[in-house]
Enzyme design. Structure first.
Site, PDB file in Angstrom:
ATOM      1  N   GLN A  46       0.810  -1.206   0.000  1.00 41.56           N
ATOM      2  CA  GLN A  46       0.000   0.000   0.000  1.00 41.56           C
ATOM      3  C   GLN A  46       0.846   1.259   0.000  1.00 41.56           C
ATOM      4  OE1 GLN A  46      -3.067   0.169  -0.571  1.00 41.56           O
ATOM      5  NE2 GLN A  46      -3.329   2.370  -0.271  1.00 41.56           N
ATOM      6  N   GLU A  47       1.974   1.230   0.694  1.00 49.82           N
ATOM      7  CA  GLU A  47       2.792   2.437   0.843  1.00 49.82           C
ATOM      8  C   GLU A  47       3.521   2.820  -0.435  1.00 49.82           C
ATOM      9  OE1 GLU A  47       3.315   4.719   2.968  1.00 49.82           O
ATOM     10  OE2 GLU A  47       2.608   4.056   4.911  1.00 49.82           O
ATOM     11  N   SER A  48       4.250   1.893  -1.026  1.00 49.94           N
ATOM     12  CA  SER A  48       5.168   2.256  -2.112  1.00 49.94           C
ATOM     13  C   SER A  48       5.012   1.429  -3.364  1.00 49.94           C
ATOM     14  CB  SER A  48       6.617   2.109  -1.633  1.00 49.94           C
ATOM     15  OG  SER A  48       6.912   0.735  -1.374  1.00 49.94           O
ATOM     16  N   TYR A  53      -6.535   3.509   3.787  1.00 44.66           N
ATOM     17  CA  TYR A  53      -5.232   2.884   4.016  1.00 44.66           C
ATOM     18  C   TYR A  53      -5.360   1.687   4.950  1.00 44.66           C
ATOM     19  CZ  TYR A  53      -0.332   2.684   5.669  1.00 44.66           C
ATOM     20  OH  TYR A  53       0.945   2.285   6.004  1.00 44.66           O
TER      21      TYR A  53
END
Length: 796
Positions: free
Chosen positions: A645-647, A751
């Site tokens: 999800q982050e990068s 998120y």
């Protein structure tokens, strides 16, 4: 003329942004820890169909030479050197270079304001099914609006595939009004005009021109303007508020500007009310009025956390400014007093819902502010929305008051009339009505399930189909069936309807899909069937796709912004209906093979019936991730779910606020964690793969421990900072999924859902665990247990 200049300026700005935005992404060097996968971002363009030996080397040299011409063309466009740009465009077209359409687009943009229709037609016909043709079509439609060439506009608009520009939509309505052409799509002229205008993201020339023309023609009314203003204030769109206010009289427009900055002072101009006097006391209702008041567009998640440190020192030196209570030096006509006061209440509610509720609840408030019952309903609903966003227990009562006023406006007190009245409220107000209801209902007040159902019934049809509201409607029906009352047949009908809704939502890979599947079957969902292996012919077809070819070449040049746009357009709009599942799998596989992980994941995510789990949820850097997780005792599946999800596994990923690397660690957090865990660290190592993983894993484990292993709370803390979820868990103990749905920040709410559903799938792929979200989510979320260790307030 002002409007015409706005169109031209916007088009020039967007085209230059396409160049400048991508230019800043060209890497100046490779971090020392980058592996072979990094070369896709910085190496010269490689041939897409590889040939061995000298032939491959020769082809690579030719490609590098050609690519220099493309770079020169882009630089000529940036410098507005039209003569050189034309020469380079012609040279690239003569060579049949795959990126020649971009050089042609830059030249097209340099001539947009003066180009004859025939020349544009030729350009659009030359590059069919390409991103640049559709982007040019968008720019050309704005130019045709400036020229008021409505006949050409209506000829071009149906071919605009992306159809993602609200300004173009507004101009399309105006074109049909000017020419008398029939409307396309659902709704007649006035309804389409209102919907496009009300959905306008912010001020623009096209929608304003349409609104003015249709107001003059009597198609739109002053009532439509007041609604537009209410929606714009509620959505915190100050530029749209200012633009729309000009459609009123000068005095009314001045009043709107005043109430935007001092709504309480506008509503209580003489300062005689005890409420106003109390509002000037620190900590009392209304005390936040003034320049420091929190607006609806307050930064969210990491952006808010990053800005917090910068503003703290300034805020410490400032004192809250008191509102000026001098009355407006004008008298308003009776027909605008009520609408203006409603705008002030909407604005005030966003700043201080408690004070607004106290004012609305005073005896004679409706008469004092010349409000109709439907105005009172809207005001109470907006108070409910902001109270719900603060997770206040009073929010459901505010919404109940709004529903009562809506029924009163209809002249009845029945449920159906209340829901019909509520349908006029914004989707944001209605979704928070549902959240307030389910937060209360799952914490012990079963009567509030009715509020959840009323909110969902009042939502627009497309929003009702959202998996979140399908799931919660099913849960509400189940609760009603359990509560008793009525016949056994009625209860069974409710349970059957709930099962149908859950079956519609159930899916093994999404947050509510996983919850629905477990609820429906009392067991975790099964892994999707694996698709048949891709054939060499399918993979060759993917490599040969012109749009994918262009996207890969641009990414290899470092022009990531353009490459991603070209890629996404190709997937969904290069042909009617977009690429098929098999074509998507083949294109995704090409991205996976090149280790362009974000395109690999995002492309595979689009398939509907054929799902390749290993492609959608890849495990790059597997040994490094497993080692970093094991070092601190962290579940690797949870860590992988967060990285995805982050990068999207982009090593050099960097957010707008400075979060960097695979785990998107903020610089200050990286330094603090490295000291805490005794990890060798200097700022230049923040994107080093091993260092970033060790620091990210260490920080995530510290956060997870601080929240006693609650993965939803820890994910929220990783995104928004630990202080916020500590506050969000206070109050009554609620259902864990209801807690997630009530996370106040949209970014953080989405998120948390995705990190947890990702972790479920990675747990299955890495460890063979069942696809159970409930095990990770837990049953409830509430205040920290009395005997638990106190929070680690040092956590950044």
């Amino acid at each position: 003329m002002r409007t015409a200049r706005k169109y031209a300026s916007r088009v020039r700005h967007r085209a230059l942004a396409l160049v400048a935005g991508a230019a800043c992404l060209i890497p100046t060097g490779l971090p020392t820890a980058m592996g072979p996968s990094a070369w896709i971002w910085a190496a010269p363009v490689l041939p897409l169909l590889f040939t061995p030996g000298a032939a491959q080397a020769q082809q690579g040299q030719v490609a590098a030479s050609d690519d220099r011409l493309v770079g020169d063309a882009r630089e000529a466009w940036r410098q507005r050197d039209r003569t050189r740009l034309l020469a380079l465009r012609n040279q690239l077209i003569a060579q049949e270079h795959p990126l020649a359409p971009w050089a042609a687009y830059w030249y097209f943009m340099s001539r947009l304001s003066e180009a004859p229709v025939a020349e544009v037609d030729e350009f659009l016909a030359r590059w069919p099914d390409s991103y640049v043709a559709d982007r040019a079509r968008n720019d050309w439609l704005l130019e045709l609006g400036r020229r008021q060439d409505w006949a050409t506009f209506l000829r071009i608009q149906p071919a605009f595939r992306m159809n993602d520009d609200r300004e173009v939509s507004c101009l399309g309505v105006l074109a049909r009004h000017r020419t008398g052409a029939p409307m396309e799509g659902p709704g007649e002229l006035r309804e389409q005009a209102r919907q496009f205008w009300w959905a306008q993201k912010d001020a623009d020339g096209g929608c304003d021109t349409m609104a003015r023309a249709l107001l003059d023609a009597g198609v739109l009314t002053q009532g439509d303007v007041w609604r537009k203003l209410r929606l714009s204030i509620e959505g915190d769109k100050p530029r749209a508020v200012q633009q729309s206010a000009r459609l009123l009289s000068d005095t009314a427009a001045q009043a709107v500007n005043r109430l935007m900055s001092q709504p309480q002072a506008f509503l209580q101009p003489k300062g005689a009310s005890s409420l106003v006097e109390a509002g000037n006391q620190a900590g009392s209702p209304g005390a936040s009025i003034g320049p420091r008041a929190t607006s609806a567009s307050q930064a969210k998640g990491k952006k808010a956390e990053a800005a917090k440190g910068k503003s703290k020192a300034k805020d410490a030196k400032k004192k809250p400014a008191k509102p000026t209570l001098a009355p407006m030096p004008v008298a308003f006509p009776p027909e605008v007093e009520g609408p203006l006061n409603l705008l002030a209440l909407v604005r005030w509610a966003a700043i201080d819902p408690d004070a607004t509720a106290a004012a609305l609840g005073q005896s004679g408030a409706r008469e004092r502010w010349h409000l109709r019952a439907e105005d009172m309903a809207w005001a109470w609903a907006v108070v409910g929305r902001w109270s719900a966003g603060k997770l206040q227990a009073e929010a459901p009562a505010h919404y109940e008051r709004a529903l009562a006023e809506a029924a009163l406006a209809a002249g009845t007190r029945n449920r159906g009339d209340a829901i019909r009245g509520a349908a006029a409220w914004s989707p944001d107000v209605l979704t928070w009505m549902a959240r307030a209801g389910l937060r209360s209902a799952t914490s012990g007040d079963a009567s509030r399930w009715a509020l959840v159902e009323q909110a969902i019934e009042a939502m627009p049809p497309e929003l009702q189909q959202d998996s979140a509201w399908q799931y919660w409607k099913a849960k509400s029906l189940q609760a009603h069936a359990r509560a008793g009352g009525g016949s056994a047949a009625a209860h069974e009908a409710m349970r059957q309807q709930a099962r149908q809704l859950l079956a519609r939502v159930a899916h093994p890979l999404t947050f509510y899909g996983q919850l629905a599947a477990e609820e429906l079957n009392q067991a975790p969902p099964r892994e999707p069937a694996r698709p048949a292996p891709l054939t060499e012919a399918e993979q060759a077809q993917a490599r040969a796709n012109p749009g994918i070819d262009r996207a890969l070449r641009m990414m290899a040049l470092g022009w990531r912004s353009e490459g991603v746009r070209e890629w996404n357009f190709t997937l969904s709009m290069s042909k009617p209906g977009g690429l098929s599942d098999r074509e998507l799998l083949a294109v995704a596989e090409e991205a996976c093979r090149r280790e362009i992980w974000d395109r690999c994941i995002n492309t595979s995510d689009r398939t509907r019936s054929e799902i390749d789990l290993n492609q959608r949820y890849p495990t790059p850097f597997r040994q490094d991730v497993l080692r970093a997780a094991s070092e601190v005792g962290l579940d690797a599946a949870y860590m992988y779910g967060l990285i995805r999800q982050e990068s999207r596994f982009i090593l050099s990923a960097r957010s707008t606020v400075g979060a960097s690397g695979l785990m998107q660690v903020m610089p200050a957090t990286a330094s603090w964690t490295a000291r805490k865990l005794k990890i060798a660290y200097t700022p230049d190592l923040i994107t080093d793969r091993d260092t970033n993983l060790r620091i990210g894993a260490g920080y995530l484990k510290l956060v997870l421990d601080d929240f006693q292993g609650a993965q939803a709370l820890a994910a929220a803390a990783y995104n928004a900072g630990p202080g916020r979820p500590r506050r969000w868990r206070e109050g009554a103990r609620v259902d864990a999924a209801a807690w997630v749905e009530n996370v106040p920040f949209t970014e953080t709410r989405d998120y948390v859902k995705k990190v947890l559903s990702n972790a479920v799938v990675y747990g299955h792929l890495l460890h063979g665990k069942p696809l159970s979200l409930k095990n990770r989510l837990g049953a409830t979320v509430g205040p920290r247990a009395a005997g638990a260790p106190s929070s680690d307030t040092d956590l950044p």
